[in-house]
Write a protein that holds these residues in place. Structure first.
Motif, PDB file in Angstrom:
ATOM      1  N   ILE A 139     -28.831  77.325  28.596  1.00  0.00           N
ATOM      2  CA  ILE A 139     -28.662  76.515  27.383  1.00  0.00           C
ATOM      3  C   ILE A 139     -29.142  77.280  26.156  1.00  0.00           C
ATOM      4  O   ILE A 139     -28.442  77.347  25.130  1.00  0.00           O
ATOM      5  CB  ILE A 139     -29.409  75.177  27.524  1.00  0.00           C
ATOM      6  CG1 ILE A 139     -28.685  74.278  28.527  1.00  0.00           C
ATOM      7  CG2 ILE A 139     -29.548  74.480  26.174  1.00  0.00           C
ATOM      8  CD1 ILE A 139     -29.465  73.031  28.904  1.00  0.00           C
ATOM      9  N   TRP A 140     -30.332  77.882  26.258  1.00  0.00           N
ATOM     10  CA  TRP A 140     -30.846  78.644  25.118  1.00  0.00           C
ATOM     11  C   TRP A 140     -29.968  79.860  24.820  1.00  0.00           C
ATOM     12  O   TRP A 140     -29.742  80.221  23.658  1.00  0.00           O
ATOM     13  CB  TRP A 140     -32.287  79.090  25.384  1.00  0.00           C
ATOM     14  CG  TRP A 140     -33.286  77.997  25.185  1.00  0.00           C
ATOM     15  CD1 TRP A 140     -34.030  77.362  26.138  1.00  0.00           C
ATOM     16  CD2 TRP A 140     -33.643  77.388  23.938  1.00  0.00           C
ATOM     17  NE1 TRP A 140     -34.818  76.394  25.570  1.00  0.00           N
ATOM     18  CE2 TRP A 140     -34.611  76.390  24.217  1.00  0.00           C
ATOM     19  CE3 TRP A 140     -33.245  77.581  22.615  1.00  0.00           C
ATOM     20  CZ2 TRP A 140     -35.181  75.602  23.232  1.00  0.00           C
ATOM     21  CZ3 TRP A 140     -33.809  76.789  21.619  1.00  0.00           C
ATOM     22  CH2 TRP A 140     -34.759  75.815  21.925  1.00  0.00           C
ATOM     23  N   LEU A 141     -29.451  80.470  25.870  1.00  0.00           N
ATOM     24  CA  LEU A 141     -28.568  81.618  25.669  1.00  0.00           C
ATOM     25  C   LEU A 141     -27.247  81.181  25.045  1.00  0.00           C
ATOM     26  O   LEU A 141     -26.674  81.901  24.217  1.00  0.00           O
ATOM     27  CB  LEU A 141     -28.322  82.313  27.011  1.00  0.00           C
ATOM     28  CG  LEU A 141     -27.944  83.802  26.952  1.00  0.00           C
ATOM     29  CD1 LEU A 141     -29.004  84.585  26.209  1.00  0.00           C
ATOM     30  CD2 LEU A 141     -27.799  84.340  28.381  1.00  0.00           C
ATOM     31  N   MET A 142     -26.763  80.001  25.405  1.00  0.00           N
ATOM     32  CA  MET A 142     -25.547  79.468  24.795  1.00  0.00           C
ATOM     33  C   MET A 142     -25.766  79.218  23.296  1.00  0.00           C
ATOM     34  O   MET A 142     -24.899  79.535  22.468  1.00  0.00           O
ATOM     35  CB  MET A 142     -25.125  78.174  25.486  1.00  0.00           C
ATOM     36  CG  MET A 142     -23.936  77.481  24.828  1.00  0.00           C
ATOM     37  SD  MET A 142     -22.402  78.458  24.876  1.00  0.00           S
ATOM     38  CE  MET A 142     -21.601  77.767  26.319  1.00  0.00           C
ATOM     39  N   ILE A 143     -26.921  78.672  22.934  1.00  0.00           N
ATOM     40  CA  ILE A 143     -27.220  78.435  21.520  1.00  0.00           C
ATOM     41  C   ILE A 143     -27.261  79.761  20.757  1.00  0.00           C
ATOM     42  O   ILE A 143     -26.725  79.875  19.649  1.00  0.00           O
ATOM     43  CB  ILE A 143     -28.549  77.662  21.383  1.00  0.00           C
ATOM     44  CG1 ILE A 143     -28.392  76.248  21.966  1.00  0.00           C
ATOM     45  CG2 ILE A 143     -28.990  77.590  19.918  1.00  0.00           C
ATOM     46  CD1 ILE A 143     -29.689  75.463  22.044  1.00  0.00           C
TER      47      ILE A 143
ATOM     48  N   ALA B 147     -25.788  79.291  34.499  1.00  0.00           N
ATOM     49  CA  ALA B 147     -25.693  77.831  34.575  1.00  0.00           C
ATOM     50  C   ALA B 147     -24.240  77.395  34.713  1.00  0.00           C
ATOM     51  O   ALA B 147     -23.319  78.133  34.362  1.00  0.00           O
ATOM     52  CB  ALA B 147     -26.321  77.205  33.329  1.00  0.00           C
ATOM     53  N   GLU B 148     -24.062  76.162  35.188  1.00  0.00           N
ATOM     54  CA  GLU B 148     -22.718  75.596  35.308  1.00  0.00           C
ATOM     55  C   GLU B 148     -22.136  75.345  33.926  1.00  0.00           C
ATOM     56  O   GLU B 148     -22.849  74.990  32.986  1.00  0.00           O
ATOM     57  CB  GLU B 148     -22.769  74.280  36.087  1.00  0.00           C
ATOM     58  CG  GLU B 148     -23.175  74.441  37.536  1.00  0.00           C
ATOM     59  CD  GLU B 148     -23.191  73.101  38.260  1.00  0.00           C
ATOM     60  OE1 GLU B 148     -22.861  72.083  37.612  1.00  0.00           O
ATOM     61  OE2 GLU B 148     -23.536  73.076  39.450  1.00  0.00           O
TER      62      GLU B 148
ATOM     63  N   GLN C 119     -21.678  73.675  28.175  1.00  0.00           N
ATOM     64  CA  GLN C 119     -20.563  73.564  27.246  1.00  0.00           C
ATOM     65  C   GLN C 119     -20.848  72.674  26.031  1.00  0.00           C
ATOM     66  O   GLN C 119     -20.416  72.992  24.918  1.00  0.00           O
ATOM     67  CB  GLN C 119     -19.315  73.070  27.975  1.00  0.00           C
ATOM     68  CG  GLN C 119     -18.021  73.234  27.186  1.00  0.00           C
ATOM     69  CD  GLN C 119     -17.730  74.683  26.833  1.00  0.00           C
ATOM     70  OE1 GLN C 119     -17.978  75.569  27.655  1.00  0.00           O
ATOM     71  NE2 GLN C 119     -17.244  74.946  25.638  1.00  0.00           N
ATOM     72  N   PRO C 120     -21.564  71.539  26.199  1.00  0.00           N
ATOM     73  CA  PRO C 120     -21.836  70.719  25.014  1.00  0.00           C
ATOM     74  C   PRO C 120     -22.561  71.474  23.899  1.00  0.00           C
ATOM     75  O   PRO C 120     -22.408  71.141  22.720  1.00  0.00           O
ATOM     76  CB  PRO C 120     -22.715  69.586  25.577  1.00  0.00           C
ATOM     77  CG  PRO C 120     -22.312  69.471  27.000  1.00  0.00           C
ATOM     78  CD  PRO C 120     -22.023  70.881  27.438  1.00  0.00           C
ATOM     79  N   PHE C 121     -23.333  72.493  24.249  1.00  0.00           N
ATOM     80  CA  PHE C 121     -24.089  73.228  23.244  1.00  0.00           C
ATOM     81  C   PHE C 121     -23.228  74.214  22.463  1.00  0.00           C
ATOM     82  O   PHE C 121     -23.698  74.849  21.523  1.00  0.00           O
ATOM     83  CB  PHE C 121     -25.269  73.942  23.917  1.00  0.00           C
ATOM     84  CG  PHE C 121     -26.256  72.986  24.518  1.00  0.00           C
ATOM     85  CD1 PHE C 121     -27.306  72.493  23.759  1.00  0.00           C
ATOM     86  CD2 PHE C 121     -26.115  72.550  25.826  1.00  0.00           C
ATOM     87  CE1 PHE C 121     -28.209  71.588  24.301  1.00  0.00           C
ATOM     88  CE2 PHE C 121     -27.004  71.640  26.389  1.00  0.00           C
ATOM     89  CZ  PHE C 121     -28.057  71.155  25.613  1.00  0.00           C
ATOM     90  N   ALA C 122     -21.945  74.334  22.865  1.00  0.00           N
ATOM     91  CA  ALA C 122     -21.016  75.161  22.098  1.00  0.00           C
ATOM     92  C   ALA C 122     -20.793  74.586  20.699  1.00  0.00           C
ATOM     93  O   ALA C 122     -20.399  75.313  19.780  1.00  0.00           O
ATOM     94  CB  ALA C 122     -19.687  75.288  22.832  1.00  0.00           C
ATOM     95  N   TYR C 123     -21.060  73.297  20.517  1.00  0.00           N
ATOM     96  CA  TYR C 123     -20.887  72.685  19.201  1.00  0.00           C
ATOM     97  C   TYR C 123     -21.912  73.205  18.188  1.00  0.00           C
ATOM     98  O   TYR C 123     -21.779  72.961  16.997  1.00  0.00           O
ATOM     99  CB  TYR C 123     -20.984  71.167  19.307  1.00  0.00           C
ATOM    100  CG  TYR C 123     -19.774  70.531  19.959  1.00  0.00           C
ATOM    101  CD1 TYR C 123     -18.526  70.577  19.340  1.00  0.00           C
ATOM    102  CD2 TYR C 123     -19.860  69.895  21.189  1.00  0.00           C
ATOM    103  CE1 TYR C 123     -17.408  70.006  19.941  1.00  0.00           C
ATOM    104  CE2 TYR C 123     -18.750  69.316  21.790  1.00  0.00           C
ATOM    105  CZ  TYR C 123     -17.531  69.377  21.164  1.00  0.00           C
ATOM    106  OH  TYR C 123     -16.424  68.809  21.743  1.00  0.00           O
TER     107      TYR C 123
END
Length: 291
Positions: A12-16, A236-237, A242-246
């Motif tokens: 999640i942090w990496l996605m952000i 991660a799955e 994916q929601p953090f792509a916003y």
């Protein structure tokens, strides 16, 4: 159990972080495309991206030959060309509409994917997902404001970009039925770079030394963002991160306001709220169905 939670949290942090880098890339793209031809800018960006793709694909598949091996070359080439064209359309939208409004409209692409997954992939779309899709497109209409400021050809350019990216996403899922992720990634970069070179070389313009530095930053940020995105999905799955792509829209909004003097109109804010809420609901429903 603990390791899984830790990996998801890291993902999640990496996605952000990845979305922050992509937002910076969008800002640099808007600056360069405001000074030079859009097609040339995307072409140079694709040269660097193709080199990155060749390196990653060869490592994951064992060799470039293995990565290139496909049972559906026509589909793979079309995917690559479609994404390259979508990037051109989106960067053009940045210059005509601005970062905030372009990415706000582009945020609707997961809803377009959900709407088209039935006719394109034969997937079942239930009434709840159709309701969420309808709410999301109401949000898009609120952003477009028919007859008012945002309702312009530039707004349709951003919507076209979202539709193209949604189709690219669906074709990627379709291609995955026979080809590996490394193969699809290979053809995304190589076909896109080849197509952009054939067209873009006719639009070459000299750039200043300072803008070549911005061009280098654009190329590096693009490769870095895609590398981090690969790491995200290794940790991660997709449904969890994916929601953090916003966050890309949030970061781009800060850049748009602080660097380019854009403003966030009330209809854009409310429309984005509806689109994101509908998008998160469709992601949740997909996860429930898979679980």
């Amino acid at each position: 159990m603990s390791d899984t939670r830790t990996d998801t949290r890291r993902g999640i942090w990496l996605m952000i972080l990845t979305m922050f880098i992509f937002a910076m890339q969008d800002g640099i793209s808007r600056h360069l495309a405001g000074e030079y031809n859009v097609i040339m800018i995307v072409m140079i960006r694709y040269w660097f991206f193709a080199a990155f793709v060749l390196t990653v694909s060869a490592r994951k598949a064992g060799s470039i030959a293995n990565a290139a091996r496909t049972r559906q070359p026509g589909l793979q080439v079309f995917r690559g060309l479609l994404l390259a064209a979508e990037v051109c359309v989106m960067v053009l939208a940045f210059t005509l509409l601005g970062l905030i409004e372009s990415l706000a409209i582009f945020a609707s692409y997961p809803l377009i994917v959900a709407a088209l997954s039935g006719p394109v992939l034969g997937e079942q779309v239930g009434p709840r997902r159709w309701a969420a899709i309808s709410v999301g497109f109401v949000g898009v209409l609120i952003m477009l404001q028919p007859g008012l400021k945002v309702f312009s050809p530039a707004a349709f350019i951003a919507l076209t970009s979202a539709t193209m990216f949604a189709l690219y996403s669906l074709l990627t899922r379709y291609a995955a039925r026979q080809d590996s992720a490394a193969t699809s990634f290979f053809w995304t970069g190589v076909a896109g770079a080849a197509g952009m070179t054939v067209v873009g070389i006719w639009f070459w313009e000299p750039m200043t030394g300072r803008d070549w530095l911005w061009m280098a930053a654009l190329c590096v940020s693009g490769a870095t963002g895609h590398y981090l995105l690969i790491r995200v999905y290794e940790l991660a799955e997709a449904s969890a991160v994916q929601p953090f792509a916003y966050f890309q829209l949030a970061f781009a909004s800060v850049i748009g306001v602080s660097v380019f003097g854009e403003s966030i109109e009330p209809n854009i804010a409310f429309g984005v709220f509806l689109v994101i809420a509908a998008g998160l609901f469709t992601l949740w429903r997909a996860r429930v169905r898979e679980g």
